[in-house]
Design an enzyme around this catalytic site. Structure first.
Site, short mmCIF file in Angstrom:
data_model
loop_
_atom_site.label_atom_id
_atom_site.label_comp_id
_atom_site.label_asym_id
_atom_site.label_seq_id
_atom_site.Cartn_x
_atom_site.Cartn_y
_atom_site.Cartn_z
N LYS A 45 12.57 14.19 -35.46
CA LYS A 45 12.26 14.85 -34.00
C LYS A 45 13.62 15.03 -33.16
O LYS A 45 14.56 13.94 -33.42
CB LYS A 45 11.21 14.17 -33.33
CG LYS A 45 10.12 14.99 -33.12
CD LYS A 45 9.20 14.61 -31.69
CE LYS A 45 9.74 15.34 -30.54
NZ LYS A 45 9.81 16.72 -30.71
N ASN A 69 6.85 28.17 -29.03
CA ASN A 69 6.79 26.78 -28.28
C ASN A 69 7.80 26.66 -27.39
O ASN A 69 9.22 27.17 -27.26
CB ASN A 69 6.78 25.54 -29.27
CG ASN A 69 8.54 25.18 -29.69
OD1 ASN A 69 8.94 24.31 -28.92
ND2 ASN A 69 8.83 25.54 -30.67
N VAL A 71 8.60 23.11 -25.92
CA VAL A 71 8.24 21.56 -25.98
C VAL A 71 9.53 20.93 -25.14
O VAL A 71 9.25 20.19 -24.34
CB VAL A 71 8.10 20.86 -27.34
CG1 VAL A 71 8.16 19.49 -27.31
CG2 VAL A 71 6.99 21.50 -28.06
N GLY A 72 10.78 21.62 -25.32
CA GLY A 72 11.88 20.91 -24.81
C GLY A 72 12.45 19.62 -24.92
O GLY A 72 12.72 18.85 -24.00
N CYS A 130 18.75 24.50 -29.23
CA CYS A 130 17.34 24.49 -28.59
C CYS A 130 17.22 25.54 -27.31
O CYS A 130 17.84 25.47 -26.51
CB CYS A 130 17.04 23.06 -28.14
SG CYS A 130 15.37 23.19 -27.37
N LYS A 165 22.96 22.95 -36.59
CA LYS A 165 21.93 23.80 -36.56
C LYS A 165 21.98 24.95 -35.57
O LYS A 165 22.46 24.64 -34.28
CB LYS A 165 20.69 23.07 -36.01
CG LYS A 165 19.35 23.91 -36.35
CD LYS A 165 18.16 23.03 -36.37
CE LYS A 165 16.71 24.08 -36.49
NZ LYS A 165 15.64 23.02 -36.17
N THR A 193 14.54 28.71 -33.50
CA THR A 193 13.66 29.80 -33.23
C THR A 193 14.41 30.77 -32.42
O THR A 193 15.25 30.72 -31.97
CB THR A 193 12.61 28.97 -32.22
OG1 THR A 193 13.19 28.23 -31.31
CG2 THR A 193 11.78 27.89 -32.78
N THR A 266 6.93 25.34 -39.57
CA THR A 266 5.72 25.64 -38.81
C THR A 266 4.62 25.63 -39.87
O THR A 266 3.47 25.11 -39.70
CB THR A 266 5.90 27.05 -38.20
OG1 THR A 266 6.92 27.13 -37.20
CG2 THR A 266 4.55 27.65 -37.75
#
Lengths: 302, 256
Positions: A45, A69, A71-72, A130, A165, A193, A266
């Site tokens: 994570k 999503n 989630v943050g 993110c 990433k 994403t 996913t």
């Protein structure tokens, strides 16, 4: 069995299949379903210098062929990781890679430095992509200058394998990839994403608490495949491909597009055992086509 | 231990206009042990869906597992259309269920359910009863047609009912029922719509009775990996519903 070994920087993977950050917890959650030693690695994570509560519920919306999503980056911070989670991960017989995020170059670098002190973590994946946090996160990943600044700061603080990433929410992802390479990244992984939105027509409301979220799942695969292909042509460092990989055939497509390794994300939600099935499926593909090593198919489109 | 396994549907019984009871058994081998309040992630093969659906375990005993499925969207409608002989893939048992030990013989437990939220209370009541604790059910619904499987609950314990239209039992919400003014319980356990659980939790707090609530947040993974299903606790910390819950002490997450 074909030789499935691949190398990312100094990181040796027994096979090219890793699990994507945020989709596999710390690996421990999946031990009832998969033998973690059968995986090339697990990317745990997103971890930040300070603890983060993430965004309010609702954080998820199912969409056609995918999910959003927001989630943050909920996590308990790097200190908690080092003292409470890392000791549990040390015994795992696979590469454990930590996804590192932050809101300033200094945060990223300090978080990476602390992870760098952990003997059994051979690499980090730097999350500059993110879409669900207000500060930092994707902000650094959408300009070449921003990416360069963060990668430079982290490179100075982190001597082991550094994977960056990348966000797909950009005009030209190859520019960002080259900026990361220019500042010393050992590899790039893509795609994070795609930013999206869901609306509940009956209630006339946004579905997600913050309105927007990141799209993942099979719906994004063609976009991911195209970007991996483009980036693999543009940089000299290894590319790790992810985005909607559900089957071994999907994974092979990313390898053919030029990825040295892949991440399964996913799909873990739908079949918690899928990651090791994909390892076996790649092996079967290689046997069926008469290849003795997975490296023979990387970037090898006819 | 959590497992991925195929379940073979053995029977499907309609329980209301919008809900069914699925009876199933492991297609091969044995079912893993399940505890009251745990759930299964059932796979759905319907165009336009991707994720599994978290469904509460209604009962699991003697090699049989039961699910009460309310038809609310594409996934649950697909599940409700299953027929005897069909196979549905499941990941189970998941989550942290209800407390189901620690009360002495003769102590009384109140199980409050609303709508399809009654589902986990059947198995929970049986577990209590097997320990000599007689469960009292207080089940609520809009009308008598919305009260599911009353006969099955009556086999386990005493059943009191409220309906909003007065078509069965006392008229009103569960928290309006006269037994709450007349009787004492050592523990209250509830599952149903959030406003109902909040008022049950408020009642319990006023009476000084421990209370557990079971949440049904939307989930993706069901195993604590994605953190999509969180609920904020009283201090504002986000708790993972699929692993820390779905059952929580009411005082941890409800304070109004």
């Amino acid at each position: 069995m074909a030789n499935l070994n691949v190398k990312i920087g100094n990181l040796e993977l027994r096979n090219p299949v890793m699990t994507a950050s945020g989709t596999f917890g710390y690996g421990l959650e999946f031990q009832d379903f998969v033998d973690l030693s059968e995986l090339g690695g697990i990317i745990v994570k997103g971890t930040t210098l300070a603890p983060r509560e993430g965004n309010p519920y609702p954080r998820m919306a199912e969409t056609a062929g995918g999910m959003l999503n927001c989630v943050g980056l909920q996590n308990k911070g790097v200190d908690y990781f080092c003292h409470h989670i890392y000791p549990e991960l040390r015994g795992l017989a696979t590469n454990v890679i930590v996804n590192v995020s932050g809101s300033s170059p200094e945060d990223y670098a300090e978080c990476a430095r602390r992870i760098g002190e952990l003997e059994d973590i051979p690499a980090i994946e730097l999350n500059i992509s993110c879409p669900n946090v207000k500060q930092g996160g994707m902000a650094f990943g959408v300009t070449a200058q921003g990416a360069a600044t963060v990668v430079k700061a982290v490179r100075a603080a982190y001597p082991k394998t550094l994977i960056v990433k990348l966000s797909p929410n950009v005009t030209d992802i190859t520019e960002i990839a080259r900026a990361a390479e220019g500042e010393g990244a050992d590899a790039v992984s893509l795609i994070n994403t795609l930013m999206g939105m869901a609306i509940d027509a009956e209630r006339r409301r946004r579905v997600l608490s913050i309105g927007t979220g990141g799209l993942s799942g099979p719906a994004v695969k063609p976009v991911a495949l195209r970007m991996v292909y483009q980036v693999a042509q543009a940089v000299g460092i290894p590319v790790v491909g992810l985005g909607g990989i559900m089957t071994a055939s999907d994974a092979v497509e990313f390898l053919l597009a030029g990825a040295t390794a892949v991440e399964v994300g996913t799909a873990n939600f739908i079949d918690p055992a899928v990651s090791t099935k994909i390892v076996r499926g790649i092996d079967e593909y290689l046997a069926r086509h008469g290849f003795s090593s997975v490296t023979e198919i990387i970037g090898q489109l006819e | 231990m959590k497992r991925i396994l195929d379940l073979r549907i053995t029977a499907v019984e309609r329980t209301s206009q919008t809900s069914v009871l699925l009876r199933a058994a492991a297609a091969e081998g044995a079912l893993p042990e399940c505890r009251p309040g745990q759930f299964a992630q059932l796979s759905v093969e319907e165009q336009g869906t991707l994720l599994r659906r978290p469904i509460s375990i209604h009962e699991a005993r003697d090699g049989e597992i039961l699910f009460l499925v309310q038809e609310v969207g594409r996934g649950s409608r697909w599940l409700a259309r299953r027929r005897a002989g069909d196979v549905v893939n499941a990941v189970l048992p998941l989550g942290h269920g209800f407390t189901c030990q620690g009360l002495g013989r003769g102590e009384r437990v109140l199980l409050v359910g609303g709508g399809v939220g009654v589902a986990p209370l059947l198995m929970l009541g049986r577990w209590w009863r097997e320990q000599g604790v007689e469960p009292t059910y207080l089940l609520g619904g809009r009308s008598k047609d919305h009260l599911l499987r009353l006969d099955a609950f009556r086999e386990v314990g005493r059943v009191e009912v409220t309906t909003e239209d007065g078509s069965l039992g006392e008229r009103g919400f569960v928290t309006d029922h006269s037994l709450l003014r007349q009787e004492e319980f050592s523990l209250i356990q509830t599952c149903g719509p959030t406003p109902m659980m909040k008022s049950v939790a408020r009642y319990a707090r006023q009476r000084g009775v421990p209370c557990e609530v079971s949440l049904e947040n939307h989930m993706a993974c069901g195993v604590g990996a994605c953190l999509c299903c969180v609920t904020a606790d009283r201090e504002g910390h986000n708790r993972c519903v699929c692993t820390e819950g779905p059952v929580f002490p009411a005082e941890l997450i409800m304070n109004d």
